[in-house]
Design a protein around this motif. Structure first.
Motif, PDB file in Angstrom:
ATOM      1  N   UNK A 116     -18.964   2.737  -5.796  1.00 24.73           N
ATOM      2  CA  UNK A 116     -18.603   3.191  -5.690  1.00 24.73           C
ATOM      3  C   UNK A 116     -17.037   2.410  -5.195  1.00 24.73           C
ATOM      4  N   UNK A 117     -17.001   1.111  -4.216  1.00 31.16           N
ATOM      5  CA  UNK A 117     -15.918   0.415  -3.970  1.00 31.16           C
ATOM      6  C   UNK A 117     -14.597   0.444  -4.887  1.00 31.16           C
ATOM      7  N   UNK A 118     -15.420   0.130  -6.444  1.00 28.28           N
ATOM      8  CA  UNK A 118     -15.674  -0.131  -7.336  1.00 28.28           C
ATOM      9  C   UNK A 118     -14.396   0.649  -7.799  1.00 28.28           C
ATOM     10  N   UNK A 119     -14.871   2.280  -8.165  1.00 32.56           N
ATOM     11  CA  UNK A 119     -14.049   3.416  -8.280  1.00 32.56           C
ATOM     12  C   UNK A 119     -12.920   3.893  -7.284  1.00 32.56           C
ATOM     13  N   UNK A 120     -12.540   3.393  -5.961  1.00 28.48           N
ATOM     14  CA  UNK A 120     -12.372   3.789  -5.441  1.00 28.48           C
ATOM     15  C   UNK A 120     -11.371   2.821  -5.348  1.00 28.48           C
ATOM     16  N   UNK A 121     -10.900   1.609  -5.120  1.00 27.47           N
ATOM     17  CA  UNK A 121     -10.309   0.441  -5.655  1.00 27.47           C
ATOM     18  C   UNK A 121      -9.219   0.858  -7.606  1.00 27.47           C
ATOM     19  N   UNK A 122     -10.272   1.333  -8.005  1.00 28.20           N
ATOM     20  CA  UNK A 122      -9.239   1.610  -9.670  1.00 28.20           C
ATOM     21  C   UNK A 122      -8.711   2.437  -8.805  1.00 28.20           C
ATOM     22  N   UNK A 123      -8.671   3.630  -8.714  1.00 27.41           N
ATOM     23  CA  UNK A 123      -7.851   4.685  -8.345  1.00 27.41           C
ATOM     24  C   UNK A 123      -6.863   4.448  -7.788  1.00 27.41           C
ATOM     25  N   UNK A 124      -6.865   3.593  -6.380  1.00 25.77           N
ATOM     26  CA  UNK A 124      -5.711   3.071  -5.472  1.00 25.77           C
ATOM     27  C   UNK A 124      -5.560   1.816  -6.281  1.00 25.77           C
ATOM     28  N   UNK A 125      -5.077   0.770  -7.843  1.00 27.91           N
ATOM     29  CA  UNK A 125      -4.785   0.465  -8.616  1.00 27.91           C
ATOM     30  C   UNK A 125      -4.405  -0.216  -7.183  1.00 27.91           C
ATOM     31  N   UNK A 126      -5.516  -1.012  -6.833  1.00 32.65           N
ATOM     32  CA  UNK A 126      -6.069  -2.167  -6.349  1.00 32.65           C
ATOM     33  C   UNK A 126      -7.027  -2.904  -7.139  1.00 32.65           C
ATOM     34  N   UNK A 127      -6.710  -4.185  -7.051  1.00 35.20           N
ATOM     35  CA  UNK A 127      -7.864  -5.385  -8.151  1.00 35.20           C
ATOM     36  C   UNK A 127      -9.513  -5.635  -7.017  1.00 35.20           C
ATOM     37  N   UNK A 128      -9.862  -5.906  -8.007  1.00 32.80           N
ATOM     38  CA  UNK A 128     -10.957  -6.320  -6.877  1.00 32.80           C
ATOM     39  C   UNK A 128     -11.615  -7.358  -8.558  1.00 32.80           C
ATOM     40  N   UNK A 129     -13.223  -8.237  -7.513  1.00 33.74           N
ATOM     41  CA  UNK A 129     -13.388  -9.345  -8.916  1.00 33.74           C
ATOM     42  C   UNK A 129     -14.737  -9.642  -7.352  1.00 33.74           C
TER      43      UNK A 129
END
Length: 269
Positions: A116-129
């Protein structure tokens, strides 16, 4: 006695087939392990030297044979030193093989929060690892970041990666429903054929997958693409259903243990 002779005859027929089958299986598994590291370079080097030695034997090149006999022990030492990282990776992969896995693992129902966090960050164009630990421990890498030992939640992950905090530009480690650490720096990939368009996050995620059995979830800051790195391979731009299915398999989850939240009230995060 006649029946025993028949069994013995059948065994004598099956034995060569069984012998070749087991050897083929072992060689195939060894090849798969080598292709997951740069250890295939070892095989190429050995083949080149073997060909040179065969040519010297066929054409009776005495000087070359004499020289190779002298340097052979030194070559073995050089292989051990130069290819030590690849040999280490090979044995790591062998130890992580499911051939030696016994028992069952616990359920990881927290994965839905991560996706869920990954999907939200993807829409915001924020990176995640995000690194999902399996068998291999990485205390040395986690020590490069900040130890959290916090319960996994989409709110916490979005907070870490949505803002330019000290922890947002590196990896978090997840295991057993806990975010063990964040802000951890991963080793970069040693592969030579990575696309130049892939940034540091993708190279770092792939790099960790080359030395361990960890599964790394990567969200691209530039494109928003969500990817997984595992077994020395990068699987780029996956959909949420694809991520869910793959994580269920790799982390050995029950098929319905991950319940994705379709809509999230971002004002609560």
């Amino acid at each position: 006695m006649k029946g025993f002779d028949q069994i013995l005859a059948v065994y004598n027929i099956i034995r060569p087939i069984l012998d070749v089958g087991i050897l083929t299986f072992i060689l195939y598994k060894t090849y798969l392990l080598l292709t997951k590291t740069n250890g295939i370079q070892i095989i190429k080097a050995v083949v080149i030297i073997a060909i040179a030695y065969a040519v010297a034997q066929i054409f009776k090149l005495q000087t070359l044979l004499w020289l190779m006999d002298i340097i052979a022990p030194g070559l073995l030492m050089c292989f051990a030193v130069i290819f030590q990282p690849e040999i280490r990776k090979l044995f790591l992969k062998l130890g992580q093989s499911k051939w030696f896995a016994f028992g069952s693992r616990s359920k990881h129902s927290y994965v839905d929060a991560v996706l869920t966090a990954a999907e939200m960050l993807s829409k915001q164009r924020r990176g995640m690892l995000a690194v999902f630990l399996r068998q291999t421990k990485h205390d040395d890498i986690m020590s490069t970041g900040t130890i959290l030992n916090a319960d996994v939640s989409s709110a916490l992950l979005v907070t870490i990666y949505s803002y330019d905090t000290a922890l947002h530009d590196a990896a978090c480690f997840i295991q057993g429903g806990k975010i063990l650490a964040a802000g951890c720096f991963l080793p970069l990939s040693e592969q030579f054929d990575i696309k130049k368009t892939f940034g540091t996050r993708h190279r770092a995620g792939l790099g960790l997958s080359e030395i361990s059995d960890a599964v790394v979830l990567i969200v691209s800051e530039e494109t928003g693409a969500m990817s997984l790195a595992y077994d020395s391979e990068l699987h780029y731009d996956l959909t949420i259903p694809e991520l869910k299915k793959t994580l269920e398999y790799l982390l050995e989850l029950p098929p319905d243990s991950i319940n994705m939240v379709d809509t999230v009230d971002e004002s609560k995060l």
